[in-house]
Design an enzyme around this catalytic site. Structure first.
Site, short mmCIF file in Angstrom:
data_model
loop_
_atom_site.label_atom_id
_atom_site.label_comp_id
_atom_site.label_asym_id
_atom_site.label_seq_id
_atom_site.Cartn_x
_atom_site.Cartn_y
_atom_site.Cartn_z
N LYS A 1 43.39 40.82 26.90
CA LYS A 1 42.21 40.96 26.03
C LYS A 1 41.24 39.82 26.25
CE LYS A 1 39.59 42.72 22.95
NZ LYS A 1 38.77 43.88 23.34
N GLU B 1 40.02 51.26 33.52
CA GLU B 1 40.91 50.20 33.01
C GLU B 1 42.02 50.74 32.11
OE1 GLU B 1 39.39 47.18 30.38
OE2 GLU B 1 37.79 48.47 29.68
N ASN C 1 49.06 26.94 26.71
CA ASN C 1 48.14 27.99 27.14
C ASN C 1 47.12 27.33 28.05
OD1 ASN C 1 46.59 30.24 27.43
ND2 ASN C 1 45.81 30.28 25.33
N GLY C 2 47.01 27.81 29.29
CA GLY C 2 46.05 27.23 30.23
C GLY C 2 46.72 26.95 31.57
N HIS D 1 22.09 57.35 48.58
CA HIS D 1 22.26 56.26 49.57
C HIS D 1 23.72 56.02 49.89
CE1 HIS D 1 18.00 55.38 49.30
NE2 HIS D 1 18.10 55.46 47.99
N GLU E 1 29.63 51.10 32.34
CA GLU E 1 30.59 50.87 31.25
C GLU E 1 31.50 52.08 31.10
OE1 GLU E 1 31.85 48.66 29.72
OE2 GLU E 1 32.73 49.54 27.91
N TRP F 1 51.37 34.84 29.75
CA TRP F 1 50.78 35.69 30.80
C TRP F 1 50.86 34.85 32.06
CZ3 TRP F 1 46.17 36.27 33.89
CH2 TRP F 1 45.93 37.56 34.33
N ARG G 1 46.74 40.19 23.52
CA ARG G 1 46.24 39.23 24.51
C ARG G 1 46.86 39.46 25.88
NH1 ARG G 1 44.12 34.30 21.70
NH2 ARG G 1 44.53 33.13 23.60
N CYS H 1 47.59 33.28 26.81
CA CYS H 1 48.91 33.23 26.19
C CYS H 1 48.73 33.19 24.67
CB CYS H 1 49.64 31.98 26.65
SG CYS H 1 49.80 31.93 28.43
N LYS I 1 35.61 51.83 31.39
CA LYS I 1 36.52 52.33 30.35
C LYS I 1 37.58 53.23 30.99
CE LYS I 1 36.14 50.13 27.61
NZ LYS I 1 35.26 49.09 28.06
C1 AGP Z 1 36.38 45.46 28.89
O1 AGP Z 1 36.91 46.63 28.30
C2 AGP Z 1 37.45 44.48 29.34
N1 AGP Z 1 38.38 44.22 28.31
C3 AGP Z 1 36.86 43.23 29.97
O2 AGP Z 1 35.95 43.63 30.96
C4 AGP Z 1 36.12 42.30 29.00
O3 AGP Z 1 34.92 42.90 28.58
C5 AGP Z 1 35.79 41.02 29.74
O4 AGP Z 1 37.00 40.40 30.11
C6 AGP Z 1 34.95 40.02 28.90
O5 AGP Z 1 35.68 39.66 27.76
P1 AGP Z 1 34.89 38.86 26.59
O6 AGP Z 1 33.84 39.80 26.06
O7 AGP Z 1 35.93 38.52 25.59
O8 AGP Z 1 34.26 37.65 27.23
#
Ligand code: AGP
Length: 613
Positions: free
Chosen positions: A608, A493, A100-101, A509, A486, A74, A27, A2, A490
């Site tokens: 984020k 997501e 937040n939490g 496999h 990775e 959130w 965020r 949040c 990308k």
């Molecule tokens: C990656 O593009 C995502 N945003 C997500 O996997 C992110 O890398 C993961 O949540 C870890 O976040 P951090 O590096 O802030 O710990």
């Protein structure tokens, strides 16, 4: 995840808070609200939806005052709607809270409050905090004591900010555990609070960070910080170099595109101050690494989530190849379940852009509990993962706003390369000339990054060709196996295309059963020690009719007759090649998502910084 913004000072708090919340949009959130002390009483505006909705509500029903707090939520408990949006107000109408939490014991606390006759207005866990504060206020406590007593009852990780019309000269803020941070901004005759720095950098760059189990009383004149038990403590005020404008998009359509192109700068910055090119040495002073401890290390366990975990997989190859130290990589959310074998000669190293990822912080605490030395590679200065570590490496990549991590993936690759060299140097695993050679390879890296970025348009053409696919497979081998993971992350997501990364050798496999004309396959086949194997992978893929998109080294002559599309990258030393091979995959995912008209910077369901477990 949040967002929180608070203000106390001579100016109208409303626009400061609303614009501050906009800086925190990255965020991820699903409702928003603001509370302002106006003419002696508290006015609240809040609703489900994005901040544009809140701006509209405030425009239609203005509120103005010199003290206020705002929040982007959130949802964790209770669906995103007006009643569940923050700020939450108590029965007296004099106290409001943003949070937040997750209150892990909220059911128990809620039942007690209801039994005592309190009427709850929402389904949220957060609302009980304001009622607990009012309970202690009615027992004769002042706002600080009442807040402290309430916070002491909460289990879990929290960032909490409170204001009251009965004590309009102050804001109370607290951080408990690893929830999203609480930063205090020191302005000219005004003070600000936020869950993250970008919200207040327009007004001040003088920032103090609340640590876990601390509570602050913030007035126009400054801040007093205490432990949750009430012991006054000193604190440092950092001056943050990040320019607020740097967090803006500049000439790019999206933060993600800007941040992809910032990688020349971020790779340069993550190297700067750490490499003595003249003597071929690495300097990582914030790691607090002694020669003695460097030679005691028996194992490094790298813990991370998502993109950061793929960076960790590259780090394993680098540290084992250069420093010959055994490295294990754990997805942070799984780490604690395997009863990890740890002793005082173990390093647990977290990689985290935000430094606030709850799973990663929990794994760090698990490692610390078992006696490990904690390191972290983090991007956000002052984040929890930086502060609880025994030593850290700052990514120095600048603010990363787009939810999809890009420069915060390539920076830790370079950081781990430098760490491996430093460890090898201190342990005598490499000779001084080998060390100088490895160090010198960093010199050209920013230029190689620039070269591959200049080829964006070539990658965009490929994005147009495959933008309508429903599935995609990425194959890589050796140090570029994580690049496949990775690249797939990308794509999935931000474009919502089902994409999977696989070790190249795994194709036969199982995954090869999926290969047909509707399954594009991205193959990382640069000229390294795995090249021949990847050529045969391309041939097997083509034989099943699947379109091949090959990442190939400039000048390659074997691949053009085989692949449907080629992404050319400049020749790069193999240990640094993941920095180069991932960039076109970032660009490919970006353009596919943009061509599909999706919210590239704030993909659905994502945040984020995932500050809840
Ligand atoms: C990656 O593009 C995502 N945003 C997500 O996997 C992110 O890398 C993961 O949540 C870890 O976040 P951090 O590096 O802030 O710990």
């Amino acid at each position: 995840m949040c967002g929180i913004v608070g203000y106390i000072g001579p100016r109208d708090a409303t626009p400061i808070i609303l614009n501050g919340l906009k800086r925190l949009e990255y965020r991820g959130y699903d409702s928003a609200g603001v509370a302002i002390l106006e003419n002696g009483h508290i006015e609240i505006r809040r609703d489900a939806g994005k901040l544009n909705r809140l701006f509209e509500i405030v425009q239609n029903n203005p509120l103005s005052g010199k003290l206020g707090i705002g929040h982007t939520r959130w949802a964790t408990h209770g669906e995103p709607n007006q009643r569940n949006a923050h700020p939450h107000i108590g029965a007296t109408g004099n106290v409001v809270v943003v949070h937040n939490g997750i209150v892990e014991n909220y059911l128990e606390l809620r039942d007690e409050l209801v039994f005592e006759g309190v009427h709850l207005n929402s389904e949220t866990d957060s609302e009980i905090i304001v009622h607990l504060i009012e309970k202690f206020l009615s027992a004769g406590n002042d706002l600080l004591s009442a807040s402290r007593k309430a916070f002491e009852l909460l289990k879990g990780h929290h960032g909490i900010v409170v204001i009251s019309s009965d004590e309009p000269d102050k804001i109370i803020a607290s951080r408990i555990g690893n929830a999203g941070g609480v930063v205090i901004g020191f302005g000219e005759d005004e003070m600000l609070l936020a869950s993250d720095m970008p919200a207040i950098l327009d007004h001040t760059r003088r920032i103090a960070f609340l640590e876990s189990h601390q509570i602050a009383v913030v007035t126009r004149q400054g801040a007093e910080i205490q432990t949750l038990e009430g012991k006054k403590i000193g604190y440092a005020i950092d001056t943050i170099a990040w320019d607020p404008v740097a967090a803006e998009k500049g000439e790019y359509r999206h933060f993600m595109q800007k941040e992809i192109h910032e990688q020349v700068r971020s790779v340069t910055d993550t190297i700067s101050g750490r490499v003595d090119f003249e003597f071929g040495k690495i300097l990582l002073p914030d790691l607090n690494l002694t020669d003695e401890f460097a030679n005691q290390i028996e194992k490094i366990i790298i813990i991370a989530c998502g993109t950061a975990s793929y960076a960790a997989m590259v780090g394993k190859v680098l540290i084992e190849s250069i420093a010959r130290i055994p490295v294990e990589v754990d997805v942070a959310s799984e780490f604690r379940y395997r009863d990890p074998i740890i002793n005082e000669r173990t390093v647990v190293m977290a990689i985290s852009q935000s430094g606030e990822t709850a799973d990663t912080l929990a794994a760090m605490n698990e490692g610390k509990k078992r006696g490990a030395t904690l390191w972290s590679i983090v991007n956000v200065i002052g984040s929890q993962a930086m502060r609880i570590a025994d030593g850290f490496i700052s990514m120095q990549a600048g603010p990363e706003i787009g939810v999809a991590s890009t420069k915060a993936y390539t920076a830790p690759l370079v950081d781990q390369y430098m760490l491996a060299i430093l460890l090898a140097d201190l342990r005598g695993t490499i000779t001084p000339s080998e060390r100088s050679d490895l160090v010198s390879q960093l010199r050209r890296l920013p230029e190689l990054v620039d070269q591959v970025l200049e080829r964006e348009d070539d990658v965009r053409v490929i994005a147009e060709a495959i933008k309508d696919t429903q599935n995609c497979i990425y194959l890589g081998r050796g140090i570029n196996m994580p690049t496949a993971y990775e690249g797939a992350l990308k794509l999935k997501e931000i474009s919502y295309i089902h994409a999977e990364g696989y070790p190249g050798g795994e194709m036969k496999h199982g995954p090869i059963a999926l290969f047909d004309q509707d399954m594009p396959v991205v193959v990382i086949a640069t000229q390294d020690q795995w090249y021949e194997k990847m050529i045969s992978q391309i041939e097997q893929t083509k034989a099943r009719g699947a379109p091949v998109i090959a990442v190939a080294t400039d000048g390659d002559e074997l691949i053009p007759p085989l692949a449907d599309h080629i992404i050319w990258v400049p020749p790069t030393p193999w240990m640094l090649s993941p920095v180069i091979t991932v960039i076109p995959l970032q660009i490919l995912a970006y353009h596919i998502a943009a061509l599909r008209g999706l919210d590239v910077d704030q993909p659905r369901n994502l945040a984020k910084s995932v500050t809840v477990e």
